[in-house]
Each structure stands twice: as structure tokens, then as C-alpha cells.
Design a protein around this motif. Structure first.
Motif, short mmCIF file in Angstrom:
data_model
loop_
_atom_site.label_atom_id
_atom_site.label_comp_id
_atom_site.label_asym_id
_atom_site.label_seq_id
_atom_site.Cartn_x
_atom_site.Cartn_y
_atom_site.Cartn_z
N ALA A 53 46.14 -26.23 7.86
CA ALA A 53 44.71 -26.10 7.61
C ALA A 53 43.94 -27.41 7.72
N PHE A 54 44.63 -28.55 7.57
CA PHE A 54 43.92 -29.83 7.63
C PHE A 54 43.71 -30.31 9.07
N ARG A 56 38.46 -29.78 9.80
CA ARG A 56 38.50 -28.81 8.71
C ARG A 56 38.78 -29.45 7.35
N ARG A 57 39.02 -30.76 7.31
CA ARG A 57 39.43 -31.44 6.10
C ARG A 57 38.46 -31.24 4.93
N ALA A 58 37.14 -31.31 5.20
CA ALA A 58 36.17 -31.21 4.11
C ALA A 58 36.21 -29.84 3.44
N ALA A 59 36.55 -28.80 4.20
CA ALA A 59 36.58 -27.45 3.64
C ALA A 59 37.94 -27.09 3.08
N ARG A 107 47.53 -34.79 2.16
CA ARG A 107 48.22 -34.90 0.86
C ARG A 107 48.04 -33.66 -0.01
N ASP A 108 46.93 -32.94 0.18
CA ASP A 108 46.68 -31.74 -0.63
C ASP A 108 47.63 -30.60 -0.29
N PHE A 109 48.28 -30.67 0.89
CA PHE A 109 49.17 -29.61 1.32
C PHE A 109 50.64 -30.01 1.22
N LEU A 111 62.09 -38.44 5.82
CA LEU A 111 63.07 -37.63 6.53
C LEU A 111 62.65 -36.19 6.72
N GLU A 112 62.03 -35.61 5.70
CA GLU A 112 61.73 -34.19 5.72
C GLU A 112 60.50 -33.92 4.86
N VAL A 113 59.70 -32.96 5.28
CA VAL A 113 58.50 -32.60 4.51
C VAL A 113 58.40 -31.08 4.36
N SER A 114 57.88 -30.65 3.23
CA SER A 114 57.54 -29.25 3.00
C SER A 114 56.02 -29.19 2.83
N ILE A 115 55.39 -28.38 3.65
CA ILE A 115 53.93 -28.34 3.71
C ILE A 115 53.43 -26.92 3.55
N LYS A 116 52.40 -26.78 2.73
CA LYS A 116 51.75 -25.48 2.59
C LYS A 116 50.93 -25.18 3.84
N VAL A 117 50.99 -23.95 4.31
CA VAL A 117 50.19 -23.53 5.47
C VAL A 117 49.25 -22.41 5.02
#
Length: 353
Positions: free
Chosen positions: A83-84, A107-110, A115-117, A161-167
Motif C-alpha cells: 500500500a505504500f 499513496r503514503r499520505a493516505a 515502517r507502518d507496514f 535478511l528477511e522481512v514480513s510486511i502487511k499488504v
């Protein structure tokens, strides 16, 4: 241990023992961002692949060297997105570079910033230890949220090494409108709209034209179109892509330094020489100028903001806004804790880091 991971770990251990600076790099598409990188290149692309993707949980987990295009394609199959709106700045962009740079698109402002995800991260520190932070759900963090701290750190704290991100799901409907307004009127209008329940997902003002993107439920988008007015913009996807990738004409003016100013959204037009482009509801001001770094940063600070040198000019003036002594001390302690030998991307953020 994964063979590629062991290879990366051994490079870090050798560098720590010898005091050898390491330049952590994926596709190199954001190599220009920040202070000039130096040191022995560690290619993170050897450690790649989507580890887990659960569309029902809205979470994707991937290794640092995974191409951003691969992740976007996997999400698109399920009608989901980051979303970012991270910029690519080239075909080789990786998810590790996305998080390390911390850069977000229109889309960052909305929707929020990188970092928020961030839900979780795996980091290889200067001791050669693999550290796990956060996880794959929103409410699982006890203590300091290090995974979010890594967003925008430019690899100065360790090898991500690895990231988990909300979509998020893609919107059901999306349209773009364009109005003719001068800068002061556009800023005022953006802030009026910002206080109303309108599905504005992006905004951009330049050269007397204000462009607004509306995203959401079809009924909400249709109602907002009537309220905002203006004309429909053909090829809107191309326009917003040019904003995200900074390929629009505004960003192509040669011989000028490109600055990004972060200021309160209600800030009046800044009295600085050069051309400006406004995003994020008035909170992000791009400036193409020959003005000095001192003049630009003084103008930003005067309204409670800060300025980042993106492209051009002499980076000896510092790419990022100078830190207050107390904040700088915190950064230094964090750097010392994660990277005691100072090998990871030294000086990429600030000379003392």
C-alpha cells in the motif's frame, strides 16, 4: 543454516575481524540515495525468495534479495498490493532495498509509510548473529519495535535478511481528477479536503495544476468525484507511476539540486528560488533549485520541517538534515550495539554512523 545465509554470515565475520567496511547492495537501484557508499560489496540478491504469503492474513514474508517485481506480481494475482507504493528506480529493485531506503510513493499520505507496514524482520548483526524481531501479525511486539527501526536505516545497523510486511487489497475503484489552481489555493484546498471523509489516495501539484487520485468503494469514489470536480485525467496510471519513479518532467531538469522538504501540510508556499512540486496533501515539497543547503534547510526548519538533498549539489553539505545532539547520541548507541566494528554501510546516513 541456509548455504547462502552462511556465506553472508562468513563475510560479516571476516569484515568484523579485519575492520573492513561493507557496502550492502541488492539491485543497486537506490545507490545514489544518501551519502556515497563505499566498502566491499555484499550482494544480497543471493539470498532471495518469498518465504510465505498468506492472502487471507494480508502478510507477505520474503528474503532481502527478492525482486520487488516478483513480490508485486504475487500480490497482484490475489488483487493485493504494497500500500505504500514503493518506488523501483530500476528493474533490479529488491525488497531489502525497499525497507532499507524507507522510501514510499504517492499513496503514503493516505496509507502510511514503509515502517507502518513492517511486522517483523530478521537481521544479521555485526557479531554474525541472526536476530529475529517482531513476527507475522500486528500485535506481537514486546518492548522496542526494532523491525520498524530498520526501515530507512540504509543498512547501517546490519544486513536485513528477511522481512514480513502487511499488504492490503487493491481498491475496488480508482479515478484521477485534475484542477487548475495556484500553489497557495492548492495547499488550502488540500487541507480542507484532508479534514473531510474523502477517499483521496494521492495528490500532486505542479505548474498550476492540482492532480487528485480517489480510491475505494465505487459509490464513495463517484460521490467524491462530484464534490471535487475538475476533469478526468487520461493515462492516470502513467502519471502516478511517473510521480512514484520520479520520471516526470519536473524531476528531469538538469543543473539543479533536487531537495525533498517535509513540512506541516498547512505550510504556506515557501519563499525559495526554483520550481516546486507538492505531494502528500501539502506535507512533501519537492524543490529544484540553485539555493544553498543552508538557505533550504533554514527555510524548512523555520516552519518546523526538515530537508533532504536527493540529487545533485555537493553531498559534503550532508544529504540528511543535521540531527540534534541528543538524537545523534541515540543513533550512535544503536549503531554501536548492532555494529560494534562499524562495518555496515559506514557514513551512508551520517559521517559518525
Amino acid at each position: 543454516m541456509h548455504a547462502e545465509l552462511e556465506q553472508l554470515r562468513q563475510q560479516v565475520l571476516d569484515a568484523s575481524a579485519n575492520g573492513t567496511p561493507l557496502q550492502l547492495r541488492g539491485g543497486g537501484t537506490k545507490e545514489w540515495y544518501g551519502q556515497a557508499p563505499h566498502g566491499k560489496i555484499v550482494d544480497t540478491r543471493v539470498y532471495c525468495g518469498i518465504v510465505d504469503y498468506d492472502p487471507t492474513e494480508l502478510v507477505v514474508t520474503a528474503r532481502c534479495g527478492t525482486p520487488l517485481a516478483e513480490i508485486d506480481a504475487a500480490l497482484a494475482e490475489k488483487n493485493q498490493m504494497l500500500a505504500f507504493e514503493p518506488p523501483y528506480f530500476g528493474d533490479g529493485a529488491t525488497i531489502g532495498g525497499v525497507v532499507a531506503s524507507g522510501l514510499s510513493g504517492p499513496r503514503r499520505a493516505a496509507a502510511g509509510a514503509v515502517r507502518d507496514f513492517m511486522l517483523g524482520a530478521v537481521l544479521l548483526d555485526g557479531h554474525g548473529e541472526v536476530l529475529h524481531f517482531g513476527g507475522q501479525v500486528m500485535k506481537n511486539v514486546a518492548g522496542y519495535d526494532v523491525s520498524r527501526l530498520l526501515a530507512g536505516s540504509l543498512g547501517t545497523l546490519g544486513l536485513l535478511l528477511e522481512v514480513s510486511i502487511k499488504v492490503l487489497p487493491k481498491p475496488f475503484a480508482e479515478t484521477t481528477r485534475r484542477l487548475v489552481l495556484d500553489q497557495a489555493a492548492a495547499i488550502a484546498q488540500l487541507n480542507r479536503w484532508g479534514g473531510q471523509p474523502l477517499p483521496i489516495s494521492a495528490s500532486a501539484w505542479c505548474d498550476g495544476q492540482l492532480t487528485i487520485r480517489l480510491s475505494g468503494a465505487r459509490a464513495a469514489v463517484a460521490a467524491a468525484e462530484q464534490k471535487i470536480g475538475g476533469a478526468a485525467l487520461p493515462d492516470a496510471d502513467d502519471f502516478w507511476r511517473s510521480m512514484r519513479e520520479q520520471s516526470a518532467d519536473f524531476f528531469s531538469r538538469e543543473g539543479l539540486a533536487l531537495w525533498r522538504l517535509s513540512v506541516p501540510s498547512t505550510t504556506a508556499p515557501l519563499a525559495l528560488p526554483g520550481q516546486q512540486l507538492i505531494e502528500w496533501g501539502g506535507a512533501q515539497r519537492w524543490l529544484q533549485t540553485r539555493a544553498s543547503a543552508l538557505e533550504v534547510r533554514a527555510a524548512a526548519a523555520a516552519v518546523g520541517g526538515h530537508a533532504t538533498l536527493y540529487v545533485g549539489d555537493d553531498k559534503a553539505v550532508g544529504v540528511f538534515h543535521p540531527l540534534q545532539p541528543a538524537v545523534a547520541a541515540i543513533h550512535q548507541r544503536l549503531k554501536k550495539s548492532f555494529d560494534p566494528a562499524g562495518i555496515f554501510n559506514p557514513g551512508r546516513l551520517y559521517p559518525e554512523l
